[in-house]
Design an enzyme around this catalytic site. Sequence first.
Site, PDB file in Angstrom:
ATOM      1  N   CYS A 101       7.313  11.631  -7.294  1.00 37.14           N
ATOM      2  CA  CYS A 101       7.566  11.261  -5.889  1.00 37.14           C
ATOM      3  C   CYS A 101       8.495  12.199  -5.129  1.00 37.14           C
ATOM      4  O   CYS A 101       8.075  12.785  -4.126  1.00 37.14           O
ATOM      5  CB  CYS A 101       8.099   9.842  -5.828  1.00 37.14           C
ATOM      6  SG  CYS A 101       6.850   8.632  -6.277  1.00 37.14           S
TER       7      CYS A 101
HETATM    8  P1  NAD Z   1      -1.370   7.824 -10.309  1.00 35.51           P
HETATM    9  O1  NAD Z   1      -1.850   9.214 -10.305  1.00 35.51           O
HETATM   10  O2  NAD Z   1      -0.593   7.308 -11.475  1.00 35.51           O
HETATM   11  O3  NAD Z   1      -2.606   6.831 -10.099  1.00 35.51           O
HETATM   12  C1  NAD Z   1      -3.598   6.981  -9.122  1.00 35.51           C
HETATM   13  C2  NAD Z   1      -4.871   6.396  -9.687  1.00 35.51           C
HETATM   14  O4  NAD Z   1      -5.860   6.333  -8.649  1.00 35.51           O
HETATM   15  C3  NAD Z   1      -5.500   7.253 -10.793  1.00 35.51           C
HETATM   16  O5  NAD Z   1      -5.674   6.474 -11.959  1.00 35.51           O
HETATM   17  C4  NAD Z   1      -6.848   7.699 -10.198  1.00 35.51           C
HETATM   18  O6  NAD Z   1      -7.874   7.810 -11.160  1.00 35.51           O
HETATM   19  C5  NAD Z   1      -7.119   6.585  -9.207  1.00 35.51           C
HETATM   20  N1  NAD Z   1      -8.045   6.934  -8.128  1.00 35.51           N
HETATM   21  C6  NAD Z   1      -8.086   8.033  -7.352  1.00 35.51           C
HETATM   22  N2  NAD Z   1      -9.067   7.957  -6.452  1.00 35.51           N
HETATM   23  C7  NAD Z   1      -9.678   6.757  -6.644  1.00 35.51           C
HETATM   24  C8  NAD Z   1     -10.750   6.075  -6.001  1.00 35.51           C
HETATM   25  N3  NAD Z   1     -11.410   6.606  -4.971  1.00 35.51           N
HETATM   26  N4  NAD Z   1     -11.118   4.872  -6.463  1.00 35.51           N
HETATM   27  C9  NAD Z   1     -10.471   4.307  -7.507  1.00 35.51           C
HETATM   28  N5  NAD Z   1      -9.428   4.900  -8.147  1.00 35.51           N
HETATM   29  C10 NAD Z   1      -9.022   6.104  -7.718  1.00 35.51           C
HETATM   30  O7  NAD Z   1      -0.518   7.647  -8.981  1.00 35.51           O
HETATM   31  P2  NAD Z   1       0.758   6.703  -8.742  1.00 35.51           P
HETATM   32  O8  NAD Z   1       1.961   7.297  -9.365  1.00 35.51           O
HETATM   33  O9  NAD Z   1       0.370   5.307  -9.036  1.00 35.51           O
HETATM   34  O10 NAD Z   1       0.929   6.873  -7.163  1.00 35.51           O
HETATM   35  C11 NAD Z   1       0.028   6.295  -6.246  1.00 35.51           C
HETATM   36  C12 NAD Z   1       0.644   6.376  -4.865  1.00 35.51           C
HETATM   37  O11 NAD Z   1       1.846   5.587  -4.816  1.00 35.51           O
HETATM   38  C13 NAD Z   1       1.058   7.779  -4.440  1.00 35.51           C
HETATM   39  O12 NAD Z   1       0.855   7.935  -3.064  1.00 35.51           O
HETATM   40  C14 NAD Z   1       2.539   7.816  -4.759  1.00 35.51           C
HETATM   41  O13 NAD Z   1       3.238   8.738  -3.964  1.00 35.51           O
HETATM   42  C15 NAD Z   1       2.941   6.403  -4.419  1.00 35.51           C
HETATM   43  N6  NAD Z   1       4.130   5.922  -5.126  1.00 35.51           N
HETATM   44  C16 NAD Z   1       4.325   6.232  -6.440  1.00 35.51           C
HETATM   45  C17 NAD Z   1       5.451   5.747  -7.093  1.00 35.51           C
HETATM   46  C18 NAD Z   1       5.710   6.086  -8.535  1.00 35.51           C
HETATM   47  O14 NAD Z   1       6.827   5.881  -9.000  1.00 35.51           O
HETATM   48  N7  NAD Z   1       4.729   6.591  -9.284  1.00 35.51           N
HETATM   49  C19 NAD Z   1       6.384   4.952  -6.409  1.00 35.51           C
HETATM   50  C20 NAD Z   1       6.142   4.645  -5.079  1.00 35.51           C
HETATM   51  C21 NAD Z   1       5.022   5.138  -4.441  1.00 35.51           C
END
Ligand code: NAD
Length: 459
Positions: free
Chosen positions: A279
Amino acid sequence: MKVSIIGAGYVGLVTGLCLADRGHRIQCVDVDEERINGLANGILPIHEAGLDRLLNKHLGHGFVPTTDLATAVMESELTVIAVGTPVRNGAIDLSYVASAAGSIGKVLARKGGFHVVVVKSTVVPGTTDELVRPVLETSSGKSSGSDFGVGMNPEFLREGEAVDDFQNPDRIVLGADDSGSLEVMMRLYASFRDTHLVCTNTRTAEMIKYTSNALLATLISFSNEIGNLCAVAGGVDVVDVLGAVHLDKRISPIESDGRRTTPAITSYLKAGCGFGGSCFPKDVRALIQWSTDRERPVRLLNAVLETNEQQPHELIALLDRHFHDLRNVHVAVLGLAFKPGTDDVRESPALRIIPELLRRGAVVSAYDPIAVAQAKLALGDSKVFYAPSLETAIENADAVVLLTSWPEFQQMPELLQAREPLPMVVDGRRFLDKTRIPRYEGIGLSGESTRRRAAVASH
Ligand code: NAD
């Protein structure tokens, strides 16, 4: 409430399982079949405290993992978009969000009732209104506000403490541009009775998330700059300096009974080897590019990133003080995850430091209690020896470099007791008790030569 979540990553999974625990019926969708098959068999793709218990409890009942987005959307009244928003070539890549919105819209085209699509992914201000809404309208042939609603609900969970953060939030931000969408979003969070709700428009919700992360990243880089200054000041330790700064009553208020509260913000006012994770680096980069595109560049944030990118080199410089040449020097790297409590190695300082050590000819052993598999994937076919235990990692090490503050690393003084010769310990997190380690260097601590000079000068 029946909810579909698109994306079964850190945010999608934690959101889905925690909401299932609050009585909602969740279908969690991912395009990654392996991930979904694993989840269907009770296997989590990530390490997060408390998540396995929730999966065991709700799998097949309140929580259903699936690759079938159409059915999940069709059978729900609210869809949460929780897909990745990586930075590519310096700017945010919104293609996963757009693609998810397009797929959802196609289902909305043939679905009755008022359906709300909520963006939980971190997206730059205007994305929900200017990208998600039009994509949904085009792909569904329907109008937002009347046929369906859109909202923005940023996520503030911290990896390593994600379940607890989600279940006990400090605030819930609900961004909506129409009252119908807001009402549905409020029902989703109705069980979070004592939580401060911030109801606002979608752009403000998006901006709140970036501002929060940019502030925390700025505090870390500020602390690291001060630490680097302490290191050359002679006789100064940044731990003493920032420890006293924390006592400012505007930071750590003194209560009426005379006791102090130590706010969690002080953990960001500490010097170390830099921030990582999925992030802070990405969100600061995205905000820099977004501000530059609007001809309002946030100059401060460029410095925040620059400092962070330089910080791992400060650790190598500490090694250089003691080893004329790193060729064939055995360096044990402790900690591969970007922080304790997670196996996430994205943008971890270890991914910068290990390649540099190898490039300089060092023999590297590495240990992390849970992140070795992820580190192997990220570092590829490198020459690192991944030790099965802390003891094995530091066996025969000439130097030990600590990069993640895993609690088990506190045993270092005891483990070193029987060692001869003693390795040089370089503490990248200022996590160890320097008085109990005979050969110790740390970020923000004046080195032996500057310490000696300061002592002479003060006589
Ligand atoms: P991640 O990469 O762990 O997970 C994203 C998932 O989405 C993946 O498993 C991917 O296969 C799936 N995906 C992508 N396109 C897709 C689609 N069209 N249909 C279905 N599935 C799909 O990402 P994350 O860490 O969970 O982050 C997600 C969002 O949340 C980002 O924008 C991130 O900035 C935000 N965020 C993350 C955190 C954190 O600590 N990881 C905290 C707050 C906000």
